[in-house]
Design an enzyme around this catalytic site. Structure first.
Site, short mmCIF file in Angstrom:
data_model
loop_
_atom_site.label_atom_id
_atom_site.label_comp_id
_atom_site.label_asym_id
_atom_site.label_seq_id
_atom_site.Cartn_x
_atom_site.Cartn_y
_atom_site.Cartn_z
N LYS A 1 6.57 7.10 0.83
CA LYS A 1 5.25 6.90 1.45
C LYS A 1 5.30 7.22 2.93
O LYS A 1 4.29 7.62 3.53
CB LYS A 1 4.75 5.49 1.17
CG LYS A 1 4.49 5.23 -0.32
CD LYS A 1 3.99 3.82 -0.56
CE LYS A 1 3.75 3.58 -2.04
NZ LYS A 1 5.00 3.60 -2.84
N CYS B 1 4.13 -2.00 -7.52
CA CYS B 1 4.06 -1.21 -8.75
C CYS B 1 4.13 -2.16 -9.93
O CYS B 1 4.79 -1.91 -10.93
CB CYS B 1 5.16 -0.14 -8.81
SG CYS B 1 6.84 -0.78 -8.59
#
Length: 435
Positions: free
Chosen positions: A251, A368
């Site tokens: 990210k 997640c």
């Protein structure tokens, strides 16, 4: 390799996985094949497919084997897979255990007895408890049922499917159209992802790291859902940004692109090897505005930089329930004690990282995981303890991030799942600190 040799290698690989129950199977597999470089590419795929077929259906296979009273072994798991998942006849399956050179030893009387009890049985029996029937561990069922309700069975099926290979185009070096053309020139046909404006999707997993497009830094491997989380941070040129649980910096790389390499990103993690991997990825991608920082016990880094960052991304450690289609071994590797421990860590990380956010800045919390207790419940507890923060509605965060169209869900926070969106399972909440 012969079919018998491939089966024998798959048994050895499963032995390695079962002997290291806390270690990810993909890491074990990498070591396994690295030590057996004589196994060629096609044979490696065949061996992996056999082993991963077992891991993908392990909860069901174990239930059937337990019903026979036999002790669980990699040999029996593979025998059960051949009989129940591949629907082979017992005599056909037994021939693969022929005891020849490079082959597994013949099935003994006890193993043949197990096979006789399993012949003709359905992989998913009606008499199975809900966890085994849905191929979901019992400890996760309450949270997943609360999340999905009537669609739980459809989501469970999606979590069993093989994940596609998603790529993020590195906008510092290319455009999506140009990267797609470069891949096509190497025989790799991709489609654009439906939600991420940076994403490309290959239907099947392929050794993409050997491609010129990857080596030149035009693309990165990153699930579309993960790309959307990076986008929702809305990191812009000139900002100061923290990727607080950066890992290998996937990210961080995406945010560097939205910042046009201007401003400063600090990628933090508690693991030296992960940060070393992050530095390599940053160099290959041409990222110049990022640095890494190792978080250690007694570290005063947060205190010294409190209230100085425009954006703080917390991609928190979690159970990873959203990645089970990609990491099927995690269904058996993770348990209720892990969930309890992770909930405490998430609470602590949120409270600590919030100190870094400057007035008017934003804290972006992501997992997640598909379990509400790791997602909305954590956010609600944080907001109750930190009244200086307020949630930004997803529609607003989506528009401010410049993402196309409407969000894929009408929920107040981003929630993605394999069944509903074709991505890994992700949760993301955008929280703003009062000015």
């Amino acid at each position: 390799m012969t079919p018998e040799g491939r089966l024998s290698a798959a048994i050895d690989l499963l032995h390695a996985v079962l002997d290291q129950p806390r270690r990810p199977a993909d890491a074990i597999s990498a070591d396994f094949f690295r030590a057996r470089r004589y196994i060629g590419g096609s044979d490696r795929r065949a061996v992996s497919d056999l082993a991963w077929g077992v891991l993908r259906q392990r909860l069901r296979l174990e239930w059937w084997i337990a019903g026979t009273g036999a002790r669980l072994t990699p040999r029996l798991l593979l025998l059960a897979h051949l009989l129940l998942a591949e629907k082979r006849k017992l005599a056909e399956a037994a021939r693969l255990f022929d005891g020849g050179r490079y082959a597994a030893g013949p099935l003994d009387a006890g193993e043949m007895g197990v096979g006789e009890q399993l012949v003709g049985k359905p992989l998913m029996g009606k008499e199975m408890p809900e966890g085994a029937r849905l191929n979901l561990p019992e400890w996760a069922l309450p949270g997943l049922a609360a999340r999905f309700g009537a669609t739980l069975e459809a989501e469970a099926r999606a979590m069993e499917a093989t994940a596609p290979l998603d790529l993020r185009v590195n906008l510092l070096k290319s455009t999506r159209q140009a990267a797609q053309a470069a891949l096509r020139g190497e025989g790799l046909v991709s489609e654009t992802t439906p939600f991420s404006p940076w994403g490309l999707r290959l239907a099947h997993r392929t050794p993409i790291t050997g491609s010129a497009a990857y080596k030149d830094g035009l693309i990165e491997v990153q699930d579309e859902g993960s790309q959307l989380i990076a986008a929702l941070v809305a990191a812009r040129p000139g900002m100061r940004v923290v990727d607080y649980c950066a890992g290998a910096a996937g990210k961080t790389l995406a945010m560097a692109a939205t910042m046009g390499n201007q401003g400063r990103i600090t990628a933090c993690d508690v693991s030296v090897p992960r940060l070393e991997g992050a530095n390599k990825r940053l160099r290959r991608a041409g990222v110049h505005n990022a640095e890494t920082h190792l978080l250690e016990a007694g570290d005063r880094w947060v205190k010294r930089r409190a209230g100085t960052f425009d954006r703080v991304l917390v991609d928190a450690p979690c159970t990873g329930t959203g990645t089970w289609r990609r990491n099927p071994d995690a269904r058996s590797r993770t348990g209720p004690e892990d969930l309890r421990e992770l909930l405490g860590k998430q609470h602590e990380i949120l409270a600590t990282s919030a100190l870094l956010v400057k007035p008017g800045g934003r804290l972006v919390y992501a997992t997640c995981s598909l379990l509400p207790e790791e997602d909305e419940v954590q956010v609600e507890a944080f907001l109750a303890a930190h009244p200086g923060f307020r949630p930004i509605p997803l529609t607003q965060a989506w528009a401010e991030a410049g993402l196309p169209g409407a969000p894929p869900t009408d929920a107040p926070h981003l929630l993605l799942s394999p069944g509903a969106h074709g991505t890994d399972g992700f949760f993301c909440a955008v929280l703003e600190k009062a000015s």
